[in-house]
Design an enzyme around this catalytic site. Structure first.
Site, PDB file in Angstrom:
ATOM      1  N   HIS A   1      44.368  -1.298 -26.969  1.00  0.00           N
ATOM      2  CA  HIS A   1      43.090  -1.684 -27.598  1.00  0.00           C
ATOM      3  C   HIS A   1      42.894  -0.947 -28.916  1.00  0.00           C
ATOM      4  O   HIS A   1      42.625   0.248 -28.935  1.00  0.00           O
ATOM      5  CB  HIS A   1      41.938  -1.359 -26.639  1.00  0.00           C
ATOM      6  CG  HIS A   1      40.610  -1.863 -27.076  1.00  0.00           C
ATOM      7  ND1 HIS A   1      39.832  -2.694 -26.293  1.00  0.00           N
ATOM      8  CD2 HIS A   1      39.908  -1.676 -28.228  1.00  0.00           C
ATOM      9  CE1 HIS A   1      38.712  -2.978 -26.936  1.00  0.00           C
ATOM     10  NE2 HIS A   1      38.728  -2.369 -28.118  1.00  0.00           N
TER      11      HIS A   1
ATOM     12  N   GLU B   1      29.552  -2.223 -23.435  1.00  0.00           N
ATOM     13  CA  GLU B   1      29.795  -0.998 -24.208  1.00  0.00           C
ATOM     14  C   GLU B   1      28.457  -0.462 -24.704  1.00  0.00           C
ATOM     15  O   GLU B   1      28.083  -0.596 -25.865  1.00  0.00           O
ATOM     16  CB  GLU B   1      30.744  -1.257 -25.389  1.00  0.00           C
ATOM     17  CG  GLU B   1      31.208   0.055 -26.028  1.00  0.00           C
ATOM     18  CD  GLU B   1      32.008  -0.139 -27.306  1.00  0.00           C
ATOM     19  OE1 GLU B   1      32.042  -1.259 -27.840  1.00  0.00           O
ATOM     20  OE2 GLU B   1      32.601   0.861 -27.772  1.00  0.00           O
TER      21      GLU B   1
ATOM     22  N   HIS C   1      35.209  -7.152 -24.835  1.00  0.00           N
ATOM     23  CA  HIS C   1      34.426  -5.922 -24.980  1.00  0.00           C
ATOM     24  C   HIS C   1      33.241  -6.103 -24.034  1.00  0.00           C
ATOM     25  O   HIS C   1      32.419  -7.001 -24.234  1.00  0.00           O
ATOM     26  CB  HIS C   1      33.903  -5.772 -26.405  1.00  0.00           C
ATOM     27  CG  HIS C   1      34.889  -5.211 -27.376  1.00  0.00           C
ATOM     28  ND1 HIS C   1      36.038  -5.861 -27.719  1.00  0.00           N
ATOM     29  CD2 HIS C   1      34.885  -4.040 -28.077  1.00  0.00           C
ATOM     30  CE1 HIS C   1      36.704  -5.123 -28.596  1.00  0.00           C
ATOM     31  NE2 HIS C   1      36.033  -4.017 -28.833  1.00  0.00           N
TER      32      HIS C   1
ATOM     33  N   ASP D   1      41.204   2.382 -29.742  1.00  0.00           N
ATOM     34  CA  ASP D   1      40.070   1.627 -30.280  1.00  0.00           C
ATOM     35  C   ASP D   1      40.067   1.711 -31.809  1.00  0.00           C
ATOM     36  O   ASP D   1      40.103   0.704 -32.485  1.00  0.00           O
ATOM     37  CB  ASP D   1      38.743   2.127 -29.704  1.00  0.00           C
ATOM     38  CG  ASP D   1      37.662   1.064 -29.663  1.00  0.00           C
ATOM     39  OD1 ASP D   1      38.004  -0.124 -29.841  1.00  0.00           O
ATOM     40  OD2 ASP D   1      36.493   1.414 -29.453  1.00  0.00           O
TER      41      ASP D   1
ATOM     42  N   GLN E   1      32.816 -10.090 -33.291  1.00  0.00           N
ATOM     43  CA  GLN E   1      32.037  -8.844 -33.360  1.00  0.00           C
ATOM     44  C   GLN E   1      30.521  -9.071 -33.374  1.00  0.00           C
ATOM     45  O   GLN E   1      29.773  -8.323 -32.756  1.00  0.00           O
ATOM     46  CB  GLN E   1      32.453  -8.046 -34.602  1.00  0.00           C
ATOM     47  CG  GLN E   1      31.648  -6.779 -34.847  1.00  0.00           C
ATOM     48  CD  GLN E   1      31.909  -5.681 -33.848  1.00  0.00           C
ATOM     49  OE1 GLN E   1      32.915  -4.986 -33.909  1.00  0.00           O
ATOM     50  NE2 GLN E   1      31.021  -5.520 -32.859  1.00  0.00           N
TER      51      GLN E   1
HETATM   52  N1  17E Z   1      33.407  -2.974 -32.257  1.00  0.00           N
HETATM   53  C1  17E Z   1      32.775  -2.816 -31.060  1.00  0.00           C
HETATM   54  O1  17E Z   1      31.967  -3.672 -30.679  1.00  0.00           O
HETATM   55  N2  17E Z   1      33.040  -1.742 -30.325  1.00  0.00           N
HETATM   56  C2  17E Z   1      33.909  -0.840 -30.735  1.00  0.00           C
HETATM   57  N3  17E Z   1      34.154   0.215 -29.962  1.00  0.00           N
HETATM   58  C3  17E Z   1      34.564  -0.990 -31.979  1.00  0.00           C
HETATM   59  C4  17E Z   1      34.281  -2.078 -32.709  1.00  0.00           C
HETATM   60  C5  17E Z   1      35.516   0.039 -32.461  1.00  0.00           C
HETATM   61 FE   FE2 Z   2      36.922  -2.042 -29.254  1.00  0.00          FE
END
Ligand code: 17E
Ligand code: FE2
Length: 419
Positions: free
Chosen positions: A61, A217, A214, A313, A156
Site C-alpha cells: 500500500h 481510516e 481505504h 502508505d 480520494q
Molecule cells: N489518502 C487517504 O485517504 N488516506 C491516506 N492515508 C493517504 C492518502 C496517504
Molecule cells: Fe492509503
C-alpha cells in the site's frame, strides 16, 4: 554476465519451515536449482557467507502519485488526514504526466534498492484529467523489467463526492487499472459510503479486477464500513480478491462489536493492510490523553488467521513527511505499535512485508524462492527475521528476474574511543 548467478552459502528463509543453508542456482531469469551444495561452477558466483536470503519485500500500500511532494504547496501543520487531503487537492491541480512519472519511478527505485520488487500503488482518480492514473499506468510498463507494479483506481474525494467521479472511476478501469479502490468513510453520508461499496464490488465483477478499499481510516468508532465489505465478500465469494486498507476505526470499536465482527470475518478471507508508520502519526489527533494509537487490530487479526500485510502508505507527501521506502521500517513499527514482541509475533511481522503481501497482491506462482519460479530474491545482512527487523538490516543484494539490480555495502563503524 549476470544471466547465470550461483549464490553460495545462503541462509534461506521459508514462510513456515526453519531456515536452511543452501546454494541457489539462477539461470535465464529463473531459479534453476537449490541444494545444500551445488557442484557446478558459474562465471558469476556470489558467496553470501551465511547471510539471510529472502523473497523480496512486498509493498502492499503506497500512494506513488503523491510521493515526494512534501511541502508542496504547503506543509501539513495539523498532521491530520483531512488537512492532507486539502493540500493534495491543491497540489494535484498542477500534476503533469512527467511530474507523476518522475516521482513515482524515483520512489520505486528507492524501494527496489531496499529489496522491494512488488508494489501496489493507489492512483487518485477523482481528478478531472486522470493524470495520476495515466502516469502510473505508464510507470507500470516502464519498470516492468525489474518491478511489478499494481495500480489501484482510488477516488480520494469520494466516488460520490462530485458528480463526475463515478464516470472517472469507470474510465480508469477501461484504461487498465488493476484494482478498484474506494473511501467509504469520506463519502458525504453514511448512505453514500454503503452505496460506494456495493458499486465497487459490482465494478470489480464487471471488469474482473481486485478490490482494495481505504476503509474506516478515522478514529470514529461509529465508522463501520468494514462490515459492509465483509458482507459483500461473504455474499459474492470474492473474499481473497478483496483488501481492506487502514481500518483504523477497528482500534476504537467496543469489544462487543469488534468480537462479533471478528466472527463474521471467519466466514470469508479478505486481506487486511495496516500502515503503521503513517497511522501512528495521523490517528489520535483529536484525542487529548490518553491518546489512541489508532492502528488496526493487527495482532488479533493475525491470531485469528486473517491475512495481514503492511504498507508504507506514504513517502514524503502531504500525509507523512518521513519515510524512506524501507519495508523493515514498517515491520519494526508494527512490532512496537501492535505489541507483537513475542518470537512468533516478530516473525509474523516479517511475513507481513513478504509472503502475506504477495497473497494480498494475488502474486500466486510468481512469488517465492522455489525451483522453476522467477528469480526474485534479496540477500540481507542478517541472520534471521528478528535480527533483520531489530537492526533494519541492510539489503546487500537485490536480484530481480534473475539479474543483480542493486548492491549495498553494510555500514562499518570503527570504534576510536579507547576502552
Ligand atoms: N489518502 C487517504 O485517504 N488516506 C491516506 N492515508 C493517504 C492518502 C496517504
Ligand atoms: Fe492509503
Amino acid at each position: 554476465m549476470t544471466d547465470c548467478i550461483l549464490l553460495r552459502r545462503c541462509r534461506l528463509l521459508h514462510p513456515t519451515q526453519p531456515i536452511v543453508e543452501v546454494d541457489i542456482w539462477v539461470e535465464r531469469g529463473r531459479i534453476a536449482a537449490i541444494a545444500p551444495r551445488l557442484e557446478q561452477s558459474a562465471p558469476f558466483e556470489l558467496d553470501v557467507q551465511g547471510q539471510l536470503v529472502s523473497p523480496p519485500f512486498v509493498e502492499s500500500h503506497i500512494h506513488l502519485d503523491s510521493a515526494l511532494t512534501v511541502g508542496e504547496p504547503r506543509w501539513n501543520q495539523s498532521g491530520t488526514l483531512f488537512e492532507g487531503i486539502e493540500i493534495w487537492r491543491d497540489r494535484k491541480q498542477s500534476l503533469t504526466l512527467d511530474d507523476v512519472k518522475q516521482r513515482a519511478i524515483a520512489t520505486l527505485q528507492q524501494q527496489a534498492m531496499q529489496g522491494v520488487l512488488f508494489v501496489r500503488s493507489h492512483a487518485d482518480v477523482s481528478e478531472q484529467n486522470l493524470i495520476a492514473l495515466k502516469g502510473l499506468l505508464e510507470v507500470r510498463d516502464a519498470v516492468k523489467d525489474w518491478m511489478t507494479l499494481q495500480v489501484v483506481a482510488f477516488p480520494q474525494d469520494g466516488l460520490y463526492g462530485s458528480p463526475n467521479n463515478e464516470a472517472l472511476m469507470q474510465e480508469a478501469l477501461e484504461l487498465g487499472a488493476d484494482v478498484v479502490g474506494g473511501i467509504p468513510h469520506y463519502e458525504l453520508t453514511r448512505e453514500d459510503g454503503v452505496k460506494s461499496i456495493h458499486r465497487i464490488f459490482a465494478l470489480a465483477e464487471q471488469y474482473d479486477r481486485l478490490i482494495d478499499i481505504h476503509c474506516d481510516e478515522i478514529d470514529d468508532e461509529q465508522s463501520r464500513f468494514l462490515e459492509v465489505i465483509v458482507a459483500n465478500a461473504i455474499r459474492t465469494g470474492m473474499g481473497d480478491r478483496v483488501s481492506a486498507s487502514h481500518t483504523t476505526a477497528f482500534h476504537s470499536y467496543n469489544n462487543a462489536y469488534a468480537f462479533k465482527l471478528m466472527g463474521f470475518l471467519q466466514r470469508t478471507c479478505i486481506n487486511f493492510i495496516a500502515n503503521p508508520l503513517i497511522n501512528i502519526t495521523l490517528q489520535g489527533r483529536t484525542d487529548t490523553y490518553p491518546k489512541r494509537r489508532g492502528v488496526t487490530r493487527v495482532k488479533e487479526l493475525w491470531q485469528q488467521g486473517q491475512n495481514v500485510s503492511l504498507g508504507h502508505d506514504c513517502v514524503q507527501d502531504p500525509w507523512y513527511s518521513l519515510g524512506t521506502g524501507n519495508m523493515l521500517d514498517c515491520a519494526n513499527m508494527a512490532v512496537h505499535i501492535c505489541q507483537m514482541t513475542g518470537t512468533a509475533e516478530i516473525d509474523a511481522c516479517y511475513n507481513m512485508v513478504t509472503w502475506n503481501g504477495a497473497k494480498t497482491l494475488h502474486l500466486q506462482d510468481q512469488y517465492g524462492i522455489e525451483v522453476g519460479k522467477p528469480a526474485n530474491l534479496i540477500v540481507l545482512d542478517a541472520s534471521d527475521r528478528y535480527d533483520a527487523i531489530r537492526r533494519r538490516a541492510t539489503v546487500r543484494y537485490v536480484i530481480s528476474r534473475g539479474k543483480l539490480i542493486a548492491t549495498t555495502e553494510a555500514p562499518i563503524t570503527h570504534w576510536k574511543g579507547g576502552r
